[in-house]
Design a protein around this motif. Structure first.
Motif, mmCIF file in Angstrom:
data_model
loop_
_atom_site.group_PDB
_atom_site.id
_atom_site.type_symbol
_atom_site.label_atom_id
_atom_site.label_comp_id
_atom_site.label_asym_id
_atom_site.label_seq_id
_atom_site.Cartn_x
_atom_site.Cartn_y
_atom_site.Cartn_z
ATOM 1 N N PRO A 1 42.113 20.904 28.487
ATOM 2 C CA PRO A 1 40.864 20.265 28.853
ATOM 3 C C PRO A 1 39.748 21.199 28.477
ATOM 4 C CG PRO A 1 42.054 21.122 30.652
ATOM 5 C CD PRO A 1 42.957 21.237 29.640
ATOM 6 N N ASN B 1 38.418 22.653 39.812
ATOM 7 C CA ASN B 1 39.278 22.359 38.803
ATOM 8 C C ASN B 1 39.176 23.371 37.599
ATOM 9 O OD1 ASN B 1 40.444 19.400 39.398
ATOM 10 N ND2 ASN B 1 38.195 19.228 39.954
ATOM 11 N N LYS C 1 38.805 14.846 31.937
ATOM 12 C CA LYS C 1 39.158 15.747 33.177
ATOM 13 C C LYS C 1 37.655 15.767 33.862
ATOM 14 C CE LYS C 1 41.270 19.694 35.165
ATOM 15 N NZ LYS C 1 42.143 20.846 35.094
ATOM 16 N N ASP D 1 44.006 19.755 39.683
ATOM 17 C CA ASP D 1 44.941 20.571 38.851
ATOM 18 C C ASP D 1 46.239 20.628 39.835
ATOM 19 O OD1 ASP D 1 43.334 21.499 36.916
ATOM 20 O OD2 ASP D 1 42.576 23.145 38.030
#
Length: 120
Positions: free
Chosen positions: A25, A66, A50, A119
């Motif tokens: 990502p 994240n 994401k 995650d």
């Protein structure tokens, strides 16, 4: 006896997935230098998806953390919080130049726990 892990080395679960498993990502965030300046988000499709999912999770839960990856593969955590307007108005300005910065809260001052993550 348990050995202390080097905090500069990512744990296996924090490392980027291999390209075969799933795309990184990738996402770069570029802040405004000063008022009326441009800000940029440059990302791959996986990074944008994401980021979108992280924003949706933040809207649902209030706070998220994240992991994203710049192109040098040095991961970073992106914290996102959804603030009430009165809290938002207490934040410091986001400019990268040190211009007119009155005493104000930093974004992390208003990040309340718990925060949620996409995650694993």
């Amino acid at each position: 006896m348990r050995q202390r892990k080097n905090t500069h080395v990512l744990k296996k679960e924090q490392q980027a997935p291999s390209v075969e498993e799933e795309p990184y990502p990738f996402c770069h965030l570029y802040a405004q230098e000063s008022w009326h300046g441009e800000a940029y988000i440059s990302a791959t499709r996986a990074g944008l998806e994401k980021l979108r999912d992280a924003i949706n999770l933040t809207l649902e839960k209030g706070n998220t953390k994240n992991t994203f990856w710049p192109n040098d593969l040095e991961s970073y955590d992106l914290f996102i919080n959804c603030l009430e307007e009165e809290d938002f108005n207490t934040l410091s300005l986001p400019y990268t130049l040190n211009i007119h910065q009155p005493e104000a809260n930093q974004p992390y001052d208003l990040l309340k726990k718990p925060y949620y993550t996409l995650d694993e």
